[in-house]
Design an enzyme around this catalytic site. Structure first.
Site, PDB file in Angstrom:
ATOM      1  N   GLY A 173      68.230 -27.107 -48.179  1.00  5.59           N
ATOM      2  CA  GLY A 173      67.959 -27.699 -46.870  1.00  5.59           C
ATOM      3  C   GLY A 173      66.854 -26.917 -46.181  1.00  5.59           C
ATOM      4  O   GLY A 173      65.999 -26.289 -46.813  1.00  5.59           O
ATOM      5  N   ALA A 409      32.063 -26.856 -58.160  1.00  5.48           N
ATOM      6  CA  ALA A 409      33.081 -25.922 -58.655  1.00  5.48           C
ATOM      7  C   ALA A 409      32.483 -24.530 -58.843  1.00  5.48           C
ATOM      8  O   ALA A 409      33.161 -23.520 -58.659  1.00  5.48           O
ATOM      9  CB  ALA A 409      33.673 -26.439 -59.964  1.00  5.48           C
TER      10      ALA A 409
HETATM   11  C1  HXC Z   1      80.206 -22.658 -43.606  1.00  7.96           C
HETATM   12  C2  HXC Z   1      80.297 -22.438 -45.874  1.00  7.96           C
HETATM   13  C3  HXC Z   1      79.051 -23.074 -45.998  1.00  7.96           C
HETATM   14  C4  HXC Z   1      78.408 -23.485 -44.809  1.00  7.96           C
HETATM   15  C5  HXC Z   1      79.731 -22.541 -47.952  1.00  7.96           C
HETATM   16  N1  HXC Z   1      80.680 -22.145 -47.104  1.00  7.96           N
HETATM   17  N2  HXC Z   1      78.728 -23.122 -47.297  1.00  7.96           N
HETATM   18  N3  HXC Z   1      80.869 -22.241 -44.690  1.00  7.96           N
HETATM   19  N4  HXC Z   1      79.016 -23.258 -43.636  1.00  7.96           N
HETATM   20  N5  HXC Z   1      77.218 -24.079 -44.818  1.00  7.96           N
HETATM   21  C6  HXC Z   1      81.904 -21.470 -47.445  1.00  7.96           C
HETATM   22  C7  HXC Z   1      82.904 -22.362 -48.150  1.00  7.96           C
HETATM   23  O1  HXC Z   1      83.644 -23.089 -47.211  1.00  7.96           O
HETATM   24  C8  HXC Z   1      83.748 -21.333 -48.870  1.00  7.96           C
HETATM   25  O2  HXC Z   1      84.607 -20.743 -47.927  1.00  7.96           O
HETATM   26  C9  HXC Z   1      82.746 -20.272 -49.255  1.00  7.96           C
HETATM   27  O3  HXC Z   1      81.635 -20.449 -48.387  1.00  7.96           O
HETATM   28  C10 HXC Z   1      82.255 -20.378 -50.656  1.00  7.96           C
HETATM   29  O4  HXC Z   1      81.830 -21.716 -50.865  1.00  7.96           O
HETATM   30  P1  HXC Z   1      82.273 -22.563 -52.149  1.00  7.96           P
HETATM   31  O5  HXC Z   1      81.977 -23.960 -51.846  1.00  7.96           O
HETATM   32  O6  HXC Z   1      83.647 -22.210 -52.547  1.00  7.96           O
HETATM   33  O7  HXC Z   1      81.277 -21.966 -53.249  1.00  7.96           O
HETATM   34  P2  HXC Z   1      80.602 -22.719 -54.454  1.00  7.96           P
HETATM   35  O8  HXC Z   1      81.584 -23.568 -55.166  1.00  7.96           O
HETATM   36  O9  HXC Z   1      79.904 -21.668 -55.244  1.00  7.96           O
HETATM   37  O10 HXC Z   1      79.524 -23.701 -53.802  1.00  7.96           O
HETATM   38  C11 HXC Z   1      78.429 -23.180 -53.098  1.00  7.96           C
HETATM   39  C12 HXC Z   1      77.703 -24.288 -52.303  1.00  7.96           C
HETATM   40  C13 HXC Z   1      78.721 -25.069 -51.472  1.00  7.96           C
HETATM   41  C14 HXC Z   1      76.988 -25.217 -53.319  1.00  7.96           C
HETATM   42  C15 HXC Z   1      76.620 -23.627 -51.471  1.00  7.96           C
HETATM   43  O11 HXC Z   1      79.491 -24.155 -50.728  1.00  7.96           O
HETATM   44  C16 HXC Z   1      78.109 -26.017 -50.520  1.00  7.96           C
HETATM   45  O12 HXC Z   1      77.665 -27.099 -50.909  1.00  7.96           O
HETATM   46  N6  HXC Z   1      78.075 -25.608 -49.255  1.00  7.96           N
HETATM   47  C17 HXC Z   1      77.574 -26.478 -48.185  1.00  7.96           C
HETATM   48  C18 HXC Z   1      76.076 -26.578 -48.255  1.00  7.96           C
HETATM   49  C19 HXC Z   1      75.555 -27.286 -47.059  1.00  7.96           C
HETATM   50  O13 HXC Z   1      75.671 -28.513 -46.952  1.00  7.96           O
HETATM   51  N7  HXC Z   1      75.057 -26.493 -46.107  1.00  7.96           N
HETATM   52  C20 HXC Z   1      74.521 -26.994 -44.869  1.00  7.96           C
HETATM   53  C21 HXC Z   1      73.142 -27.500 -45.167  1.00  7.96           C
HETATM   54  S1  HXC Z   1      72.327 -28.014 -43.739  1.00  7.96           S
HETATM   55  P3  HXC Z   1      86.102 -20.281 -48.294  1.00  7.96           P
HETATM   56  O14 HXC Z   1      86.606 -19.732 -47.017  1.00  7.96           O
HETATM   57  O15 HXC Z   1      86.791 -21.486 -48.771  1.00  7.96           O
HETATM   58  O16 HXC Z   1      85.920 -19.281 -49.388  1.00  7.96           O
HETATM   59  C22 HXC Z   1      71.368 -26.745 -43.423  1.00  7.96           C
HETATM   60  C23 HXC Z   1      70.435 -27.046 -42.343  1.00  7.96           C
HETATM   61  C24 HXC Z   1      69.546 -25.884 -42.138  1.00  7.96           C
HETATM   62  O17 HXC Z   1      71.418 -25.742 -43.991  1.00  7.96           O
HETATM   63  C25 HXC Z   1      68.395 -26.340 -41.335  1.00  7.96           C
HETATM   64  C26 HXC Z   1      67.499 -25.204 -41.029  1.00  7.96           C
HETATM   65  C27 HXC Z   1      66.305 -25.687 -40.361  1.00  7.96           C
END
Ligand code: HXC
Length: 518
Positions: A173, A409
């Site tokens: 993202g 170039a």
């Molecule tokens: C809060 C999060 C998180 C997030 C992961 N965790 N991403 N908590 N906010 N964005 C937490 C999970 O709940 C979990 O907590 C722990 O981190 C580990 O994550 P898992 O999912 O168990 O790990 P894994 O299976 O390795 O997967 C990793 C991952 C997945 C692919 C990154 O976690 C995921 O898809 N996360 C969400 C990604 C996402 O959509 N992010 C927001 C994007 S929008 P617990 O407590 O259960 O261990 C963005 C906008 C930014 O970023 C804009 C900037 C300009």
């Protein structure tokens, strides 16, 4: 009332807990995935594993973060530290995936910015190690605010201190834009993932099917997008690449790059260079064969090796002095300049200029890439970046023409008219407006058509063009090149040119900034 000893014990206990991040089990999970923990990475980066970590007791602001375990988010999911890399100060922020997936809340972002501010203040490189699930969902738009501030600081630091991003885990993202704003991206194979929208969203929106690795893995970016600069086998390798990269760079834009030579120039001629080019000017050769003979042994450090391969960009040393090398690669598409190779070259030139690194350009270029795709893709705009980058660079600029140097170039590879300080050519140089085939097709169209034997006439005219114009002497006669040298003298020639231009000072009119075609 607690005794002093009790207070110290309490501090030790709190610190030990915080430094474990999400705990041993989660660190073990990192290891199982082939990843190191945030602090293991810092330990590898800094000399003797020693670093001074800041803000260990930071935690999410409860008013901002609606998370039941906010208190347990040790150090708010990012280890921020200073330390020495090969004896020189550097600042780093290493995201801790074991703490809420390294997600970025406002405090987490503030810590990263604070390291950036300290790096800016102290004139030291800034390194981020990215391993994060992105914006912390429970913090809502405050996480976005944090990201915005990171981008702002990346931009403030740009051109003042070197910025290096390591992608060791997910970085998806908007999060991908912080590395994109930095100078170099090093990405770890298999564990690193970098994309704006992941495979699921793409499937949903466009119906395209692709795996996360194919879309945003290290090789995808190294080969297809050109977004990254180095591919690492694992975290250890990524840190090793970071250290090697830093060994070529000054700590900030007021310093010179590290010098590892002695003042004496003992440079024997290298006779093998006299026969390094094929006799047939249409035959390809590997520019690295030349570079390896010209620069200090083992000193060439190529950047973006797998992308836009018709141009080579690299750091190297000449008698211990760091230089940025820009060279056409005749082994790949004849060394032509196209959209991507122009982008690749121009960005590197800008980096070298910002950090006082002299630029050595080695030319064997047949021209800009013809084609509808290139024209519609904006080859005019992209090619202009090379012209702009060279023309605006004020570091010493030395150019060596080996063979083809045709048309625009030729200019875009740092001709004298773009401000090159020294231009030399080998006797094999062909400096001309265009290649002989194209030239006679334009100039002698009717003559060829009306000839008794058009094929033979065409050959005759091509030969005439080659004999009269495809050499370095026409350019030498009007001062477009300083010297025609024997290839075997190249190292000596460039060394003297580099040594004598190191005190170069060039003043330009005051302005806010120029407008490089983007
Ligand atoms: C809060 C999060 C998180 C997030 C992961 N965790 N991403 N908590 N906010 N964005 C937490 C999970 O709940 C979990 O907590 C722990 O981190 C580990 O994550 P898992 O999912 O168990 O790990 P894994 O299976 O390795 O997967 C990793 C991952 C997945 C692919 C990154 O976690 C995921 O898809 N996360 C969400 C990604 C996402 O959509 N992010 C927001 C994007 S929008 P617990 O407590 O259960 O261990 C963005 C906008 C930014 O970023 C804009 C900037 C300009």
């Amino acid at each position: 009332m607690s005794t002093n000893k009790e207070k110290i014990d309490e501090l030790r206990e709190k610190k030990a807990k915080a430094l474990l991040g999400g705990g041993e089990k989660r660190i073990e999970k990192q290891h199982q995935q082939g990843k190191l923990s945030a602090r293991e990475r810092l330990g590898l980066l800094f000399d003797n594993g020693f670093y001074d970590e800041f803000f260990i007791f930071a935690e999410p602001n409860k008013q901002l973060c609606d998370h039941p375990n906010a208190k347990e988010m040790h150090a708010d999911g990012v280890a921020t530290a200073l330390g020495a890399v090969d004896g020189r100060l550097a600042y780093a922020a290493s995201q801790d995936f074991t703490v809420s997936g390294g997600s970025v809340g406002y405090m987490h972002a503030w810590k990263i910015c604070e390291m950036g501010r300290k790096a800016l203040r102290d004139g030291a490189p800034f390194i981020t190690i990215n391993d994060s699930g992105g914006a912390r969902i429970q913090e809502g738009i405050n996480a976005l605010r944090g990201y915005g501030e990171i981008f702002y600081h990346n931009t403030l630091l740009s051109g003042v201190v070197p910025q290096i991003a390591i992608i060791s885990g997910p970085c998806a993202g908007g999060a991908a834009y912080s590395p994109a704003l930095m100078d170099f991206i090093i990405m770890v194979k298999n564990t690193g993932k970098l994309f704006i929208t992941g495979p699921n969203v793409i499937k949903e929106v466009t119906g395209e099917d692709i795996s996360a690795e194919e879309l945003g893995g290290a090789m995808a970016h190294a080969v297809n997008s050109g977004n990254i600069h180095f591919v690492a086998e694992d975290d250890e390798d990524a840190i090793a690449i970071t250290k090697k990269l830093l060994s070529y760079l000054p700590s900030n834009n007021t310093e010179e790059p590290p010098y590892t030579g002695s003042c004496e120039l003992e440079i024997p001629n290298d006779e093998s260079l006299n026969s390094i080019l094929p006799d047939d000017p249409r035959e390809a050769y590997d520019m690295f064969d030349v570079l390896n003979k010209v620069f200090d042994p083992g000193s060439i450090f190529e950047i973006q090796a797998d992308w836009a391969k018709s141009i080579i960009i690299a750091f190297a040393r000449l008698n211990g002095r760091v230089v940025g090398v820009v060279a056409n690669q005749p082994n790949y598409m004849g060394g032509i300049l196209d959209i991507n190779s122009s982008d690749k070259g121009a960005r590197f030139i800008r980096f070298c200029n910002a950090f006082n690194i002299p630029i050595l350009t080695l030319v064997d270029v047949p021209g800009f890439m013809p084609g509808i795709e290139q024209e519609f893709g904006g080859i005019i705009r992209h090619g202009a970046k090379m012209l702009f980058a060279y023309s605006s660079a004020t570091v010493p600029k030395l150019t060596l023409i080996l063979r083809k140097a045709y048309g625009g170039a030729f200019l875009a590879m740092c001709a004298k008219s773009l401000g090159a300080d020294r231009v030399a050519a080998w006797p094999t140089a062909e400096i001309a407006v265009m290649g002989p085939e194209g030239a006679v097709a334009v100039l002698n169209k009717d003559e060829i058509k009306n000839a008794a034997d058009p094929k033979a006439k065409r050959q005759e005219l091509i030969q005439e063009y080659k004999d009269n114009l495809l050499n370095p002497y026409v350019a030498a006669s009007i001062g477009m090149i300083d010297s025609v040298i024997e290839p075997m003298q190249t190292r000596l020639y460039l060394s003297i040119a580099l040594e004598t231009s190191k005190s170069k000072r060039e003043l330009r009119p005051q302005k806010k900034h120029g407008l490089i075609p983007m």
